[in-house]
Design an enzyme around this catalytic site. Sequence first.
Site, PDB file in Angstrom:
ATOM      1  CG  ASP A   1      46.111  30.169  27.499  1.00 49.65           C
ATOM      2  OD1 ASP A   1      46.069  31.187  28.216  1.00 49.65           O
ATOM      3  OD2 ASP A   1      45.111  29.695  26.931  1.00 49.65           O
TER       4      ASP A   1
ATOM      5  CD  GLU B   1      41.397  30.759  33.093  1.00 54.27           C
ATOM      6  OE1 GLU B   1      40.904  29.965  32.280  1.00 54.27           O
ATOM      7  OE2 GLU B   1      42.282  31.584  32.750  1.00 54.27           O
TER       8      GLU B   1
ATOM      9  CG  ASP C   1      36.365  26.213  31.098  1.00 56.19           C
ATOM     10  OD1 ASP C   1      36.060  26.262  32.307  1.00 56.19           O
ATOM     11  OD2 ASP C   1      37.178  26.996  30.585  1.00 56.19           O
TER      12      ASP C   1
ATOM     13  CG  ASN D   1      36.870  31.599  36.005  1.00 56.94           C
ATOM     14  OD1 ASN D   1      36.550  32.681  35.506  1.00 56.94           O
ATOM     15  ND2 ASN D   1      38.049  31.413  36.570  1.00 56.94           N
TER      16      ASN D   1
ATOM     17  CG  HIS E   1      43.199  25.702  33.929  1.00 58.32           C
ATOM     18  ND1 HIS E   1      43.321  25.292  32.621  1.00 58.32           N
ATOM     19  CD2 HIS E   1      42.867  27.031  33.845  1.00 58.32           C
ATOM     20  CE1 HIS E   1      43.071  26.304  31.806  1.00 58.32           C
ATOM     21  NE2 HIS E   1      42.796  27.365  32.526  1.00 58.32           N
ATOM     22  NE  ARG E   2      45.838  27.314  29.799  1.00 58.42           N
ATOM     23  CZ  ARG E   2      45.671  26.116  29.256  1.00 58.42           C
ATOM     24  NH1 ARG E   2      46.492  25.132  29.590  1.00 58.42           N
ATOM     25  NH2 ARG E   2      44.691  25.887  28.398  1.00 58.42           N
TER      26      ARG E   2
ATOM     27  CE  LYS F   1      39.231  28.220  32.831  1.00 54.04           C
ATOM     28  NZ  LYS F   1      37.795  28.526  32.809  1.00 54.04           N
TER      29      LYS F   1
END
Length: 667
Positions: free
Chosen positions: A327, A355, A52, A94, A401-402, A429
């Site tokens: 998040d 995402e 990012d 993204n 990613h998470r 990311k």
Amino acid sequence: MYDLPSLDVPALSAVNGRVRLPGSKSISNRVLLLAALCSGRTVLHELLDSDDTRVMLQALRLLGCGVALEGTRATIDGLGDRPRQAQADLFLGNAGTAMRPLTAALAVLGGAYTLHGVPRMHERPIGDLVDALRALGCRIDYTGQAGYPPLTIGTPALRLDQPIPVRGDVSSQFLTALLMALPLAADQAPAGGIVIEVQGELISKPYIDITLKLMARFGVAVQREGWQRFTIARDSRYRSPGEIQVEADASSASYFIAAGALSTGASGQNGLKIEGVGLDSIQGDIRFVDAARQMGADITGEPGALRVRPGRQPLAAIDLDCNPIPDAAMTLAVMALYADGPSTLRNIASWRVKETDRLAAMACELRKLGATVDEGPDFLRIVPIAPGHWRAASIATYDDHRMAMCASLAAFNPDGVPVRIEDPRCVAKTFPDYFETLFGIAQPRADVPVICIDGPTASGKGTLAAALAARLGWHYLDSGALYRLTGLAARRHGVALDAAHEPRLAELARALPLRFADGRVWLGDEDVSEAIRAEQAGMDASRVSALPAVRAALFELQRGAARLPGLVADGRDMGTVIFPAAPLKVFLTAGVQERAERRHRQLQARGVSVTLESLRADLQERDARDQARATAPLKPAPDALLLDNSALSIEQSVEQVLAWWQARQPF
């Protein structure tokens, strides 16, 4: 970063020691854009290096911004009033933290710009931001589906005399984008300034708080009336603070807080220190600490750091409004699997426009592990998994990613089953080294998985083992290199390679200052990769390996090479002596003529002149010596699988061993 189709995480029991987190994505991309919108130079410290931030940096370069990077230090020479390039095609991956603020800033400044990203970015809504920008006179067009990127931006005719409406219930990034962009037009504002009015309930308020605090660091103080009305004064102008420190990422801290809370055994009681972010963080996700404490984690704070230890186990179930920590709330979803009852995470509708659709994705993947999950329009209700009912699962990550980082926490399950993470590279990311960091502080619940590749000289075991390690993302032990290094060190110290000097040779072996890095072998500060591949080094290795004291000296060194997530070890006694309990042992064979021809081709490629006959005789001599030695003679382990690779390519041999390994996995 593990650039693999999938990564298997063995069952873990605890984390301890200390971990340094990378910089915050939310802060990094905000301060990059703010620094670019200033006149003059800004130095950013501890900037996140991730997908990012890379797309944001590349966009700033294309707009004419000066960018110099040195590790995590970035020097930004700002654009001032407007970009030096009046037209540009910007690919933003993204990264919502790049797409939304850049859209607003460039729309206010004007030019000829195209903004686009990966396919998922073109599915993430931006219509509410575009509507707000159009209402104040910006020219923005969709080039695909209305309401979504890609976008083209033209020259605006700004109208700032009326409050600018923006929805607050889809993404806080829309409001952040407007707040950061509108000071660029403050000189055109009416006397009362530029006013933004939020329509509906503003979600993720802590992220707006980050924006306001960072804008203030750059000289723009926004007047806020609750969370519904924001005013930017007419005389507002960005000014560089000179230098700014990026906090470590509080969202990333959540995974290690959870791991600390889930730790068991004596090593888990030592606790984990998380460096780079403290309880005084400006990031909203630091409030995850409160939720984790509510579930039973023992967390204390100190300047710029957190310390976490296991507290209550099983964890306490929670029923929580997670809107302030959207998040980090994903981490709570996995922690809920370890709770003493059902947990409900509420007010998380924003997960659907991240995402991926995180509500649907999380529900689906937790069910694979054995959980019962109810998915609502803006909530998840998670029933924990009882001991004895955890399932080994291959977890899809949806290029999110998470999802990948959360899934790793399933490896702390009490049943000792592993978890497979699909597409682990997606963590790039925000946290490219996440898995390496986790493995560096984690303790395995059982022995680290090891694949042993044994065989005679020139059977290709080293090439096969290195290729296997690369395919699996595991560590690689070239045990032959240890004996070659011992022989090399002995020659340099003038020590004869015979039984009379065995104690001195063992002493040298124990003290070898060796390391393996990036496919190279180092002896102290010297790269000896080529030196130990010489034919003489191979003969020396065969001699010193026959000495019991040398083998004993190198035993613990080899055993210590078994580190998470796994090890592929090649040698002559890996399966019989060093790792007798390894779950897969392969004994590689090939006829002496075939091995001699392979070695002949290798030496010819290096420009070494040698006859095929002499090589064949040397191999026969080595085989006899290795098979006859009193300590650890060359022979297959009783449970080893034999692989004759005389007629196989390296790739065919790799595929065969991988097939044997996968057949032993529970996925």
